[in-house]
Design a protein around this motif. Structure first.
Motif, PDB file in Angstrom:
ATOM      1  N   ASP A 283      44.836  42.506  47.023  1.00  0.00           N
ATOM      2  CA  ASP A 283      43.788  41.984  45.819  1.00  0.00           C
ATOM      3  C   ASP A 283      43.205  42.980  45.344  1.00  0.00           C
ATOM      4  O   ASP A 283      42.604  42.812  44.246  1.00  0.00           O
ATOM      5  N   TRP A 284      42.871  44.139  46.015  1.00  0.00           N
ATOM      6  CA  TRP A 284      42.064  45.151  45.408  1.00  0.00           C
ATOM      7  C   TRP A 284      42.740  46.435  45.621  1.00  0.00           C
ATOM      8  O   TRP A 284      42.412  47.664  44.827  1.00  0.00           O
ATOM      9  N   PRO A 309      40.149  38.149  42.076  1.00  0.00           N
ATOM     10  CA  PRO A 309      40.343  37.904  40.673  1.00  0.00           C
ATOM     11  C   PRO A 309      40.621  36.281  40.623  1.00  0.00           C
ATOM     12  O   PRO A 309      40.256  35.556  39.710  1.00  0.00           O
ATOM     13  N   THR A 310      41.296  35.801  41.604  1.00  0.00           N
ATOM     14  CA  THR A 310      42.016  34.532  41.530  1.00  0.00           C
ATOM     15  C   THR A 310      41.638  33.422  42.882  1.00  0.00           C
ATOM     16  O   THR A 310      41.548  34.255  43.747  1.00  0.00           O
ATOM     17  N   ASN A 340      37.399  35.109  40.396  1.00  0.00           N
ATOM     18  CA  ASN A 340      36.168  36.223  40.494  1.00  0.00           C
ATOM     19  C   ASN A 340      35.264  36.072  41.325  1.00  0.00           C
ATOM     20  O   ASN A 340      33.938  36.260  41.201  1.00  0.00           O
ATOM     21  N   GLN A 341      35.464  35.414  42.413  1.00  0.00           N
ATOM     22  CA  GLN A 341      34.606  35.199  43.598  1.00  0.00           C
ATOM     23  C   GLN A 341      34.466  36.328  44.464  1.00  0.00           C
ATOM     24  O   GLN A 341      35.318  37.238  44.484  1.00  0.00           O
ATOM     25  N   ASP A 342      32.892  36.658  44.511  1.00  0.00           N
ATOM     26  CA  ASP A 342      32.707  37.935  45.394  1.00  0.00           C
ATOM     27  C   ASP A 342      32.657  37.603  46.884  1.00  0.00           C
ATOM     28  O   ASP A 342      32.047  36.627  47.196  1.00  0.00           O
ATOM     29  N   ALA A 368      29.965  36.515  49.525  1.00  0.00           N
ATOM     30  CA  ALA A 368      29.041  37.464  49.379  1.00  0.00           C
ATOM     31  C   ALA A 368      27.727  36.932  49.176  1.00  0.00           C
ATOM     32  O   ALA A 368      26.511  37.646  49.418  1.00  0.00           O
ATOM     33  N   VAL A 369      27.576  35.831  48.199  1.00  0.00           N
ATOM     34  CA  VAL A 369      26.111  35.298  48.074  1.00  0.00           C
ATOM     35  C   VAL A 369      25.767  34.325  48.825  1.00  0.00           C
ATOM     36  O   VAL A 369      24.694  34.561  49.341  1.00  0.00           O
ATOM     37  N   ALA A 370      26.491  33.315  49.352  1.00  0.00           N
ATOM     38  CA  ALA A 370      25.897  32.299  50.025  1.00  0.00           C
ATOM     39  C   ALA A 370      25.939  32.874  51.824  1.00  0.00           C
ATOM     40  O   ALA A 370      25.469  32.132  52.514  1.00  0.00           O
TER      41      ALA A 370
END
Length: 516
Positions: A283-284, A309-310, A340-342, A368-370
């Protein structure tokens, strides 16, 4: 009120290999050379060599050609074979259980005297060459020193693989010498000593990346035998592999002609695992660059946020330029729910001392956020050869009485609901030692079955379609709490939560929060 339960003493040990495990694995087990040339063919324990020769291997320093007693090298000498023929062979115990070495068939050439020597070496080498004895689940290194004559008289010993095109030839073409690295035993160039039966070659200038390869004699096709990670294999055999970190790296190749063990050593960096650590994912990126490199944290962990991305199912593993990979057996799976989820990738190489495994080199991924888990589970379950003592059937992956949940139900040993640690409390009246333990899981809505998702093991953690190594534990009559951390993949028996690295990340602008 939470019920207070007495937890009996539990002893946990890692199932890592010993230098010689002949006493454990081969004690009382008769092992034989067998193959298409025996009478009857491929019948370990029931067959003889042509002319009635004995096929059993010994390590007594006296029988059937064995030279040194109790040195971990088992020997069988067979005479009266037709010279010039090629034999496919293996070493196995009667009925192929418990010894069956290697997984595929080996090959040997019968010399002019018609005598072939077969050996099984159960000593751990740990010298960078393969095959090797990695742990107590493997039965040793099978080889025939008779092959020395064939290798010494070969016109060429060479390696080919995914690097052939960069050498001016073709990738994976055994007959194209331009795409090969030639190995020599002449004391010239990379070879240190002429005539020591250690064949050596080297290469520089390859692009950074991971390369698979095999070895061949006399530029022969893949239909003939080749040097692989299982030895001199007639059919099949796994690829060998090496890692290039920079185009200036020198890769040194060695073949031990007596044992047919081969390997590649990068001479340009210290082969001690990281840092730096790289998170590899389709994915990256899967190349050693700053794009994949994790950032060092003050607590000894390494972290980085990646954008996926997906939405969907993804996999990642940690690697370094020394070739080390974590988890050990396959990739870590995670699922994103939006484009586009971190995600925050965390790698913890520090050593933990609680009774959960793996105890180091732990990988986990969260939103990454929650800072919440990225996998949902129907249930997870400990499995192993302990289950019969706890009222189940050994190695059964769908036993309702062993299903662990993350529901906060104290009677089953779960400390808190929603912390991603699944627990089940089981009782036994038995006393046993050295029992095997790992776990399996069923992701919600994924149809994962049987062994597809595995947890635990000294070198693994959470993997998809892996073959996780086994941890070991012992018990006396009592009540035991089995816990599986579905974030880290750590599995064990204990009444405290498995240790886990902090989920905070200085590069992520969110409030500090931990699952427990």
């Amino acid at each position: 009120m939470k019920k207070t339960v007495f937890i009996s003493t539990v002893v946990f040990v890692i199932a890592i290999g010993t230098t010689v495990f002949a006493a454990d694995t081969l004690q009382g087990v008769a092992i034989y050379a067998t193959g298409g040339w025996t009478e009857p063919t491929w019948s370990p324990g029931d067959a003889t060599a042509p002319g009635g020769g004995d096929l059993r291997l010994y390590d007594d320093g006296a029988t059937n050609g064995d030279e040194v007693a109790d040195d971990g090298i088992w020997t069988c000498v067979v005479s009266g074979l037709n010279s010039g023929q090629e034999l496919e062979w293996k070493i196995a115990s009667a009925g192929w259980d418990p010894v069956n070495v290697p997984a595929d068939n080996l090959r040997v050439f019968v010399p002019s005297n018609g005598t072939v020597v077969f050996k099984l070496d159960v000593n751990l080498k740990d010298d960078g060459l393969l095959p090797d004895v990695k742990d107590a689940n493997e039965d040793g290194i099978a080889y025939s020193p008779t092959m020395l004559d064939r290798i010494r008289t070969a016109s060429s010993v060479s390696l080919t693989g995914a690097f052939g095109g960069q050498l001016g030839g073709s990738d994976w073409t055994p007959t194209d010498i331009a795409g090969h690295v030639v190995l020599n035993d002449d004391g010239q160039g990379a070879d240190e000593t002429a005539g020591d039966d250690i064949y050596t070659g080297n290469v520089t200038g390859l692009n950074p990346g991971t390369y698979g390869f095999k070895g061949v004699l006399n530029l022969e096709s893949w239909d003939t035998a080749k040097f692989t990670n299982q030895g001199f294999i007639a059919n099949g055999g796994g690829n060998l592999e090496f890692v290039v970190g920079a185009s200036t790296d020198e890769i040194l190749f060695k073949l031990d002609a007596e044992t047919q063990r081969i390997g590649a050593i990068n001479q340009s960096f210290n082969p001690v695992p990281g840092p730096p650590w790289f998170a590899h994912s389709d994915d990256w990126g899967v190349v050693f660059t700053d794009t994949e490199m994790l950032y060092a944290q003050s607590d000894g962990t390494f972290k980085k946020v990646f954008t996926i991305p997906t939405a969907g199912d993804h996999e990642v593993r940690i690697r370094d330029q020394a070739g080390a990979q974590y988890p050990g057996s396959n990739n870590y799976p995670f699922t994103t729910t939006s484009d586009n989820q971190d995600v925050l990738v965390i790698f913890d190489p520090t050593e933990h001392t609680d009774p959960y495994y793996p105890q180091s080199n732990i990988l986990l991924v969260v939103d990454a956020v929650a800072k919440t888990p990225l996998n949902e589970w129907e249930f997870v379950q400990p499995v192993g050869d302990f289950m019969e003592d706890f009222g189940g059937s050994n190695w059964t992956t769908e036993d309702i009485n062993f299903e662990a949940y993350d529901d906060g139900y104290a009677e089953d040993g779960d400390v808190a609901a929603g912390d991603a640690v699944y627990a089940i409390r089981l009782e036994t009246s038995a006393t046993n030692s050295d029992r095997s333990l790992k776990a399996v899981g069923y992701r919600a809505g994924k149809g994962d079955g049987s062994w597809k998702i595995q947890f635990g093991g000294p070198g693994d953690g959470l993997t998809i379609s892996g073959d996780n190594s086994l941890s070991k534990f012992s018990y006396t009559p009592g009540l035991y709490t089995f816990q599986i951390d579905t974030l880290t993949g750590r599995v064990g028996v204990g009444d405290t939560l498995p240790e886990r690295p902090s989920l905070d990340d200085p590069t992520t602008k969110v409030d500090s929060w931990s699952l427990y």
